[in-house]
Write a protein that holds these residues in place. Structure first.
Motif, mmCIF file in Angstrom:
data_model
loop_
_atom_site.group_PDB
_atom_site.id
_atom_site.type_symbol
_atom_site.label_atom_id
_atom_site.label_comp_id
_atom_site.label_asym_id
_atom_site.label_seq_id
_atom_site.Cartn_x
_atom_site.Cartn_y
_atom_site.Cartn_z
ATOM 1 N N THR A 279 2.125 -24.524 -6.026
ATOM 2 C CA THR A 279 2.889 -23.956 -7.135
ATOM 3 C C THR A 279 2.825 -22.428 -7.145
ATOM 4 N N LEU A 280 1.622 -21.879 -6.937
ATOM 5 C CA LEU A 280 1.462 -20.432 -7.001
ATOM 6 C C LEU A 280 2.085 -19.735 -5.786
ATOM 7 N N ILE A 281 1.943 -20.328 -4.616
ATOM 8 C CA ILE A 281 2.584 -19.748 -3.430
ATOM 9 C C ILE A 281 4.099 -19.769 -3.603
ATOM 10 N N GLU A 282 4.629 -20.884 -4.105
ATOM 11 C CA GLU A 282 6.066 -20.996 -4.308
ATOM 12 C C GLU A 282 6.547 -19.968 -5.346
ATOM 13 N N LYS A 283 5.755 -19.753 -6.387
ATOM 14 C CA LYS A 283 6.099 -18.759 -7.396
ATOM 15 C C LYS A 283 6.183 -17.368 -6.765
ATOM 16 N N MET A 284 5.226 -17.047 -5.913
ATOM 17 C CA MET A 284 5.235 -15.744 -5.254
ATOM 18 C C MET A 284 6.446 -15.601 -4.345
ATOM 19 N N GLN A 285 6.736 -16.643 -3.588
ATOM 20 C CA GLN A 285 7.815 -16.553 -2.618
ATOM 21 C C GLN A 285 9.187 -16.485 -3.283
ATOM 22 N N SER A 286 9.303 -16.992 -4.479
ATOM 23 C CA SER A 286 10.596 -16.976 -5.163
ATOM 24 C C SER A 286 10.789 -15.740 -6.040
ATOM 25 N N ALA A 287 9.767 -14.878 -6.090
ATOM 26 C CA ALA A 287 9.844 -13.689 -6.958
ATOM 27 C C ALA A 287 10.878 -12.677 -6.424
#
Length: 287
Positions: A279-287
Motif C-alpha cells: 500500500t505504501l509503495i503504491e502510494k509513493m509511486q502514484s504521487a
C-alpha cells in the motif's frame, strides 16, 4: 521515471486461476500455512484443521490473495517424509479451505507430482515447486496436463543438502540461465502461466542472497511475475544476530526492497505487514 519501477515495469501480468483471472498489476500477498511439525518458524506450524481454518480466515481478512499450503518442511536439513504422508497432511486441508473459503486462491507447496495432482483435484489453483521439477521428473508433464499456474523456483540439491557449501561464480547469471532453460522447457510443453521465484534462502549463503536481491531486476528479462520469499529467514536473522521470532521488521524491509525492484507476489508469514508494504509503495509511486 520513478513510476516505471513498480507498477509499470512489465506488461500487466495476469494469472488464470480456476475460472477467473487475477490481475497482478498490483502486487499480491501469499500467506504461508505449514501443515508440518518442524517448519523453521514455529508460529507457521499447524496440525489441527480448526487452527488452519482460523488462520486462513485471519489471512484473508488481512488482505492475502493466496494461501500457500505445504506439508513438507523445506528448511535446511529437514526430515524427509513420504509422498503418502505429505498427501495425508495437505489434501484434507485444501478440501476444507476450498469448502469454507471458496473465494481464496490456494497454492500447494510441493515438489511431488502426485501431491500436486491430488491437491489440484481437491481445490488448489496453483503449484509452488521449490525444486523447479528437479526432484520429480513427472512434475512438468503434470503441470502441463493440469493447466494451472506454476511457481518455478531456483534451488540446487535437496532440502537435506542444499546448504552444504553452496557455490556460484555469478549467482544472478546462473539463476538466469536456470530460468531460461526451465521456462523454455515448460513453454514447449504448453504451460502458459509461470511465476518465477529466485529461491532466497535455498542453496545460497548470505552473500548469494543479498547479491541476488541487489540484481533482482535482471530477472525481468523473462517478463514473468516474480515471487519472493524472505519471511523471517536466516538471511535476515543471521545478519541481525536475532531469531525468526524477531525478524518481522527485517522481513518488511526486504519485502519493500523487492517491491521496488518489481516483485509481484510476497510469500509471507505476516500478511498485514506485507499488505502495508504494498500500500505504501503504491502510494509513493502514484504521487
Amino acid at each position: 521515471m520513478a513510476k516505471d519501477t513498480f507498477l509499470n515495469r512489465n506488461p500487466t501480468p495476469t494469472l488464470k486461476l480456476g475460472t477467473g483471472l487475477l490481475d497482478l498489476s498490483k502486487a499480491a500477498v501469499m500467506g504461508i500455512i505449514n501443515i508440518t511439525p518442524d517448519s523453521f518458524f514455529e508460529a507457521s506450524r499447524h496440525t489441527e484443521l480448526d487452527a488452519v481454518l482460523k488462520k486462513t480466515e485471519h489471512f484473508l481478512k488481512e488482505g492475502a490473495k493466496f494461501i500457500d499450503i505445504g506439508g513438507y518442511s523445506s528448511r535446511p536439513g529437514a526430515r524427509n517424509i513420504t509422498g503418502d504422508e505429505e498427501l495425508q497432511r495437505v489434501v484434507p486441508v485444501i478440501e476444507a479451505i476450498s469448502k469454507n473459503f471458496p473465494e481464496a486462491f490456494l497454492s500447494v507447496d510441493t515438489f511431488r507430482a502426485k501431491v500436486a495432482r491430488y491437491s489440484v483435484q481437491a481445490g488448489a489453483h496453483l503449484i509452488n515447486d521449490i525444486s523447479g521439477g528437479e526432484l520429480d521428473p513427472e512434475m512438468f508433464p503434470t503441470v502441463a496436463e493440469l493447466n494451472v499456474p506454476y511457481v518455478l523456483m531456483h534451488m540446487k540439491g535437496t532440502p537435506q543438502n542444499m546448504q552444504d557449501a553452496p557455490s556460484y561464480e555469478n549467482i544472478t547469471l546462473e539463476v538466469t540461465d536456470y530460468f531460461q532453460k526451465k521456462v523454455h522447457q515448460l513453454r514447449e510443453m504448453g504451460v502458459k502461466d509461470l511465476i518465477l521465484d529466485p529461491g532466497f534462502g535455498f542453496s545460497k549463503n548470505l552473500e548469494h542472497n543479498y547479491k541476488l536481491l541487489q540484481e533482482m531486476e535482471d530477472l525481468h528479462i523473462f517478463e514473468l511475475p516474480l515471487l519472493v520469499g524472505f519471511s523471517r529467514k536466516s538471511m535476515i536473522y543471521k545478519s541481525l544476530n536475532s531469531s525468526p521470532d524477531q525478524s518481522l521488521n527485517g522481513s518488511s524491509v526486504l519485502n519493500t526492497i523487492a517491491l521496488l525492484k518489481g516483485a509481484k507476489i510476497l510469500r509471507v508469514h505476516d500478511v498485514k505487514e506485507a499488505v502495508e508494504c504494498i500500500t505504501l509503495i503504491e502510494k509513493m509511486q502514484s504521487a
